[in-house]
Structures are given as C-alpha cells and as structure tokens.
Scaffold this motif. Structure first.
Motif, mmCIF file in Angstrom:
data_model
loop_
_atom_site.group_PDB
_atom_site.id
_atom_site.type_symbol
_atom_site.label_atom_id
_atom_site.label_comp_id
_atom_site.label_asym_id
_atom_site.label_seq_id
_atom_site.Cartn_x
_atom_site.Cartn_y
_atom_site.Cartn_z
ATOM 1 N N ASN A 119 27.081 54.528 27.925
ATOM 2 C CA ASN A 119 26.716 53.380 28.768
ATOM 3 C C ASN A 119 27.599 53.410 30.015
ATOM 4 O OD1 ASN A 119 25.661 50.956 29.718
ATOM 5 N ND2 ASN A 119 27.149 49.733 28.577
ATOM 6 N N ILE A 120 26.992 53.675 31.164
ATOM 7 C CA ILE A 120 27.715 53.700 32.432
ATOM 8 C C ILE A 120 27.631 52.310 33.051
ATOM 9 C CG2 ILE A 120 27.946 54.812 34.672
ATOM 10 C CD1 ILE A 120 28.475 56.659 32.325
ATOM 11 N N THR A 121 28.798 51.688 33.285
ATOM 12 C CA THR A 121 28.840 50.328 33.812
ATOM 13 C C THR A 121 29.147 50.344 35.302
ATOM 14 O OG1 THR A 121 31.189 50.114 33.265
ATOM 15 C CG2 THR A 121 29.596 49.425 31.591
ATOM 16 N N VAL A 122 28.797 49.239 35.964
ATOM 17 C CA VAL A 122 29.080 49.079 37.389
ATOM 18 C C VAL A 122 30.584 48.954 37.579
ATOM 19 C CG1 VAL A 122 28.688 47.629 39.419
ATOM 20 C CG2 VAL A 122 26.857 47.977 37.755
ATOM 21 N N ALA A 123 31.100 49.550 38.655
ATOM 22 C CA ALA A 123 32.543 49.554 38.915
ATOM 23 C C ALA A 123 33.071 48.131 39.039
ATOM 24 C CB ALA A 123 32.851 50.347 40.182
ATOM 25 N N SER A 124 34.170 47.818 38.328
ATOM 26 C CA SER A 124 34.784 46.488 38.377
ATOM 27 C C SER A 124 35.717 46.384 39.567
ATOM 28 C CB SER A 124 35.556 46.232 37.082
ATOM 29 O OG SER A 124 36.567 47.203 36.919
ATOM 30 N N ILE A 125 35.970 45.133 40.051
ATOM 31 C CA ILE A 125 36.852 44.874 41.195
ATOM 32 C C ILE A 125 38.116 44.191 40.686
ATOM 33 C CG2 ILE A 125 37.040 43.738 43.430
ATOM 34 C CD1 ILE A 125 34.029 43.798 43.621
ATOM 35 N N ASN A 126 39.292 44.706 41.062
ATOM 36 C CA ASN A 126 40.538 44.106 40.595
ATOM 37 C C ASN A 126 40.844 42.825 41.369
ATOM 38 O OD1 ASN A 126 41.715 44.865 43.067
ATOM 39 N ND2 ASN A 126 42.225 46.883 42.263
ATOM 40 N N VAL A 127 41.941 42.146 40.933
ATOM 41 C CA VAL A 127 42.260 40.828 41.486
ATOM 42 C C VAL A 127 42.574 40.917 42.971
ATOM 43 C CG1 VAL A 127 43.867 38.888 41.324
ATOM 44 C CG2 VAL A 127 43.078 40.070 39.251
ATOM 45 N N ASP A 128 43.368 41.913 43.380
ATOM 46 C CA ASP A 128 43.723 42.041 44.794
ATOM 47 C C ASP A 128 42.496 42.254 45.651
ATOM 48 O OD1 ASP A 128 46.338 41.717 44.113
ATOM 49 O OD2 ASP A 128 46.771 43.870 44.006
ATOM 50 N N GLU A 129 41.586 43.094 45.144
ATOM 51 C CA GLU A 129 40.365 43.340 45.905
ATOM 52 C C GLU A 129 39.521 42.073 45.992
ATOM 53 O OE1 GLU A 129 39.649 48.078 44.977
ATOM 54 O OE2 GLU A 129 38.698 46.554 43.752
ATOM 55 N N LYS A 130 39.501 41.296 44.896
ATOM 56 C CA LYS A 130 38.748 40.043 44.922
ATOM 57 C C LYS A 130 39.339 39.081 45.947
ATOM 58 C CE LYS A 130 36.928 40.058 40.212
ATOM 59 N NZ LYS A 130 36.931 39.364 38.901
ATOM 60 N N ASN A 131 40.705 38.955 45.933
ATOM 61 C CA ASN A 131 41.358 38.055 46.901
ATOM 62 C C ASN A 131 41.118 38.532 48.330
ATOM 63 O OD1 ASN A 131 42.351 36.496 44.824
ATOM 64 N ND2 ASN A 131 44.301 37.627 44.713
ATOM 65 N N GLN A 132 41.197 39.843 48.526
ATOM 66 C CA GLN A 132 40.952 40.380 49.862
ATOM 67 C C GLN A 132 39.517 40.107 50.302
ATOM 68 O OE1 GLN A 132 41.725 44.536 50.128
ATOM 69 N NE2 GLN A 132 41.365 44.664 52.325
ATOM 70 N N GLN A 133 38.596 40.266 49.358
ATOM 71 C CA GLN A 133 37.193 40.009 49.691
ATOM 72 C C GLN A 133 36.966 38.531 50.001
ATOM 73 O OE1 GLN A 133 34.358 40.683 46.543
ATOM 74 N NE2 GLN A 133 32.870 41.514 47.964
ATOM 75 N N ARG A 134 37.639 37.642 49.193
ATOM 76 C CA ARG A 134 37.494 36.206 49.431
ATOM 77 C C ARG A 134 38.086 35.823 50.789
ATOM 78 N NH1 ARG A 134 40.115 34.768 45.405
ATOM 79 N NH2 ARG A 134 38.386 34.720 43.914
ATOM 80 N N SER A 135 39.259 36.401 51.160
ATOM 81 C CA SER A 135 39.874 36.134 52.458
ATOM 82 C C SER A 135 38.991 36.615 53.598
ATOM 83 C CB SER A 135 41.241 36.820 52.507
ATOM 84 O OG SER A 135 41.815 36.683 53.783
ATOM 85 N N TRP A 136 38.371 37.750 53.382
ATOM 86 C CA TRP A 136 37.483 38.286 54.421
ATOM 87 C C TRP A 136 36.297 37.366 54.643
ATOM 88 C CZ3 TRP A 136 32.444 39.743 54.978
ATOM 89 C CH2 TRP A 136 32.135 40.535 56.102
ATOM 90 N N TRP A 137 35.759 36.846 53.541
ATOM 91 C CA TRP A 137 34.615 35.930 53.688
ATOM 92 C C TRP A 137 35.045 34.633 54.382
ATOM 93 C CZ3 TRP A 137 29.780 36.991 53.668
ATOM 94 C CH2 TRP A 137 29.292 38.060 52.914
ATOM 95 N N SER A 138 36.268 34.118 54.066
ATOM 96 C CA SER A 138 36.747 32.896 54.724
ATOM 97 C C SER A 138 36.913 33.120 56.221
ATOM 98 C CB SER A 138 38.076 32.465 54.099
ATOM 99 O OG SER A 138 37.926 32.206 52.727
ATOM 100 N N THR A 139 37.505 34.250 56.572
ATOM 101 C CA THR A 139 37.684 34.571 57.992
ATOM 102 C C THR A 139 36.341 34.697 58.688
ATOM 103 O OG1 THR A 139 39.720 35.742 57.435
ATOM 104 C CG2 THR A 139 38.732 36.195 59.597
ATOM 105 N N ALA A 140 35.411 35.360 58.013
ATOM 106 C CA ALA A 140 34.087 35.535 58.608
ATOM 107 C C ALA A 140 33.392 34.189 58.803
ATOM 108 C CB ALA A 140 33.244 36.466 57.735
ATOM 109 N N ALA A 141 33.551 33.288 57.809
ATOM 110 C CA ALA A 141 32.924 31.962 57.929
ATOM 111 C C ALA A 141 33.543 31.168 59.077
ATOM 112 C CB ALA A 141 33.064 31.205 56.610
ATOM 113 N N SER A 142 34.881 31.224 59.203
ATOM 114 C CA SER A 142 35.548 30.505 60.296
ATOM 115 C C SER A 142 35.117 31.038 61.655
ATOM 116 C CB SER A 142 37.066 30.626 60.148
ATOM 117 O OG SER A 142 37.492 30.095 58.918
ATOM 118 N N ALA A 143 35.070 32.363 61.747
ATOM 119 C CA ALA A 143 34.644 32.963 63.010
ATOM 120 C C ALA A 143 33.211 32.582 63.343
ATOM 121 C CB ALA A 143 34.788 34.490 62.932
ATOM 122 N N ALA A 144 32.364 32.542 62.312
ATOM 123 C CA ALA A 144 30.975 32.154 62.551
ATOM 124 C C ALA A 144 30.884 30.718 63.032
ATOM 125 C CB ALA A 144 30.155 32.357 61.269
#
Length: 488
Positions: A326-351
């Motif tokens: 069973n090949i599973t989809v690649a998981s995202i670690n906590v740092d990557e999740k926080n980085q992704q969440r920060s990126w979305w916040s920045t993108a929303a503010s800029a928008a």
C-alpha cells in the motif's frame, strides 16, 4: 539290413521336418512404458524366410493382423480401431513391431506377438505399462488452509508436505482427495491446515510419481503487508528456497480489476523483458544467487499499490512469494505545516491589502472628490470661487485680512465688484421666480421655476453649512457687501 537303415533314415528326416515346422521359439518378455496420449512402439522381430503371418493379441483380444502381404482388420477389436499399424516396409527384414497410437490408460497390459514362417512359429510377449507424468502443481493459500492440486496424473502419486521453519510431523497431517475422469486419469487435491501466523513459514507441497522417477514441488510464502510512503525507494523481497540452475523469474502486480506483468527474466538465455524500465529494477548478480527482490525507484500511490507476486519457475517446481503493498501519499511534518500556514496567512494579508488599494482606495478618493465638488458648488456665490484657492477665514490672520502684500487692494476691489454682480444676479433670479420679468414662453418659465427651486435648496444647504461653523467669508468682504447694497 540295408532296407532297415533306409527306413530309419527316412524316419529321422521326417521327424526333423515335423519338429522344425511344429516348434515354437520362446523369447524373454519385454517391458515397455508409454506416455498416455503419446504414440508407442511394441517391439517384435523374427527370422525372415519368405512369406510371414503376423498376429498381435492382448490377452486373446485381436489387436492387429497381417498376412497375404497386407494388413487384415476384419477381426480387430474396436478398442484399437484406427490406432494400430505395422512397419510394412521393414517386414521383409524381420521387423514385426506394432505402432500403438494415442496410448490410453486401458491399453495397459500383456501383449503377444505371433509370427509364422516356413521355418517355424515364434511368440514374443510385451508388458505395456502406461503413465501420465505430473505436469504441474498449483498451490493456493488462505488464512486457514493451504491447498495443493494437480490434474491428469496416472498412476496415483504420493503427496508430501513440508514447511520452513520445520513443523512437527503431527502438524503436517493433511487431507487428500483423489478423483478420476472418464479417461482414467487422476486429479489429486491435498489440504493442510495452517499453524500460527501465515507469514511465518514457507509451505512446500511435493507430488511424487508411483515409480519415484518424478518429483514436482510447489512452494509458497505470503509475506507481511507493506505500507510505504510514495516517492521513496522501496525493495520488495523475493528469495528462492534453494539454488536454481535453469529457471525463469516473473513479477506481476494485481488488483481486483486486472493482473499486470512487470518484468520477466529467463536464466537460460539471459533475456529480460521489463515493462517498468523507469520504475522497477532487478539486481541480476543477486538474482543468480536466488535473490529476485524488486526495487521500485519512485512508487506512486495509485499506480503501484496492489498485490505483488514473484514466481520462480523451474523444470520440476515453482516457488511463489506474494506481498501486498500500500503506497500512501507523502505526509507533511509539523515545520512544513507551520511554514505552509504562515505562507497562506501572508498571502491572505497581501491579497487584502491589494484589494484595498485596487478597489477601496479609489472609491474613497472618488467619494471625497465628489464631496469637495459639491461644497465648492454650494459656496460658489458666498465667497468660494470654484477652481480658485479659498480665502483664509481666520480673523486673526493678518496676512489675509490686513496684509500689506502687493495686490491686496486689487483683490478687495475685485471682491467688491464680484459681490455687486452677485447681488444683481440674485435680484434678477428673484424677479424671475416671482414672475416680474417680461413675458416668456411657458417652457422657459418652467425651466426658470426649476432653477429657482434648485437655488433655494442650495441656499438652505448654505445656511446649514454656516450654522455648523463652516463660514468661509472674510470680514472685509462682509463690510464691502453691506456698503454696496442700496439703502431701503
């Protein structure tokens, strides 16, 4: 005396002739084994001396006859009809062998070859044995049972079970079922109950022929399921249970819908067919040592999930290793999740900022410009001139009220003149609104009435604006305006 000797000589010669013609030459019996459904030769030979009569029998049943220089089928048993022949071109050389075609189980038995010539008769017996060798053995495995099956065997084979690691003999007790078809061939099915965890052992099932000349072995191992993250290299193990000389290796993947070939390797020719060249590889050096493990370079969750089957096939055996992956989809670690969440916040503010600049700011500027234009229009005749800078309304401002700057007198005079003109215009508009002007057309009257109403509204707004402290007229202008009005 002479007559007596001649009589004895004649008797001996006659007796010799009778003994030769009536004697039978007996030869040792022959044993022949034939493969069922193949053609088989039953050997027989004689000393050729002119014409010959040949008869083949199976326990007194006519099989084939030859005399008068041709085959005779009038007395042939229907069981052998169309399946027997002699080597006619070799009969003159003393060959009376019988060719039996498409051998059946029922052909098994003792045959007699009888030949008769001018010099005597001869009988040769041939014992025919038939067999159907073991073609293959299949092994199926469930959670509780291992089933081993083989078809079209004759005579009945022996079934032997084994495991690796070894189990106690009592744990290898099996149940074997034997059935025959209309041709007399056996189908053998043997079942063994699984002890412990299925993936702990490799199971071996061997079919041994009755004469012990053939052993066909099937083996199988079901490995533990594998769960792996996509994109990461994965090795699926497959080890042969013993050293192999001439074999082929096949890898397949199956799902509920279909089975797909991955690759195939032939040890005898060294040829390999790999349908997943960019995705899967084998180590051929390790393969010659019995390690057929498959390496997936970058497995994909959809394409590479399924049941992988590795099959080693030899002359008298087959080994299968099966693994569910069973090949599973690649998981995202906590740092990557926080980085992704920060990126979305920045993108929303800029928008949001971009939206404010593009949409909201122009609207605000346009609204302010509109309000300024309205104010300028409303006070156009009360000291504010549209398009001109406003006069300072601060009474303490010496620059605007008492300024000694050049051009101040001219500015005051111009303001008084403008005030006089405005008073004249107001008187003219009042007369128009009250109907004191000369006769005009009705349309002009209606237009003037509308203008009067607009002027009255503007005056009202101006008074409201003044009450709120937004008077923008200088004291000097008020004095000039008062002095210029006519006395009552």
């Amino acid at each position: 005396m002479a007559e007596t000797q001649g009589f004895i000589l004649s008797l001996l010669v006659f007796s010799g002739k009778f003994w030769w013609t009536s004697s039978k030459v007996l030869l040792p019996e022959l044993n022949v084994t034939c493969i069922i459904q193949d053609d088989c030769v039953l050997p027989c030979s004689f000393r050729p001396t002119g014409t010959v009569v040949i008869h083949w029998y199976k326990q007194q049943i006519p099989v084939h006859s030859y005399y008068y220089h041709k085959d005779q089928f009038g007395l042939q048993n229907k069981h052998f009809s169309g399946r027997t022949s002699l080597f006619n071109s070799h009969i003159s050389q003393g060959n009376a062998s019988l060719l039996l075609k498409r051998v059946k189980v029922q052909d098994k038995g003792r045959y007699k070859c009888y030949t008769s010539t001018r010099k005597g008769n001869q009988e040769i017996f041939v014992n025919l044995d038939v067999k159907a060798p073991i073609q293959s053995v299949t092994m199926e495995m469930s959670d509780e049972m291992v089933i081993c099956t083989s078809h079209n065997i004759y005579p009945m084979p022996r079934v032997i079970w084994a495991t690796e690691p070894t189990l106690a003999q009592e744990a290898l007790e099996n149940s074997t079922i034997r059935t025959t078809d209309h041709k007399g061939l056996f189908t053998v099915e043997s079942m063994l109950r699984i002890v412990g965890n299925l993936s702990e052992r490799t199971y071996f099932c061997s079919f041994m022929s009755a004469d012990k000349s053939q052993v066909w072995t099937a083996s199988r191992k079901n490995q533990d399921d594998i769960t792996h993250e996509e994109g990461q290299p994965l090795s699926i193990s497959c080890m042969a249970p013993h050293s192999l000389l001439n074999f082929s290796l096949t890898w397949t993947i199956s799902n509920p819908m279909e089975q797909t070939l991955i690759l195939k390797f032939d040890n005898r020719t060294g040829n390999m067919v790999n349908l997943w060249e960019e995705k899967a590889v084998l180590n051929q050096d390790l393969l010659l040592q019995g390690d057929g493990s498959l390496l997936l370079s970058k497995p994909d969750s959809e394409e590479h999930s399924g049941t992988y089957t590795c099959t080693f096939s030899g002359l008298q055996g087959r080994h299968i290793v099966q693994t569910k992956v069973n090949i599973t989809v690649a998981s995202i670690n906590v740092d990557e999740k926080n980085q992704q969440r920060s990126w979305w916040s920045t993108a929303a503010s800029a928008a949001f900022v971009l939206f404010t600049i593009i949409i909201a700011l122009p609207l605000c500027l346009r609204q302010r410009a509109l309000e300024a234009r309205k104010l300028s229009y409303r006070y156009n005749g009360a000291g504010l001139v549209e398009g001109e800078p406003k006069l300072n309304r601060d009474p303490n401002s010496s620059t605007s009220c008492n300024g000694e700057q050049p051009g101040a007198e001219h500015t005051k005079e111009q303001a008084q003149a403008d005030t006089h003109d405005d008073q004249f215009n107001d008187a003219h508009r009042s007369a128009s609104c009250n109907g004191t002007l000369g006769p005009d057309s009705e349309n002009e009257e209606e237009e003037k009435q509308g203008e009067c109403q607009t002027e009255e509204q503007d005056v009202s707004d101006s008074e409201s604006f003044e009450q709120n402290g937004f008077i923008n007229t200088e004291p000097e202008l008020h004095l000039a305006e008062t002095s210029s009005r006519p006395q009552a």
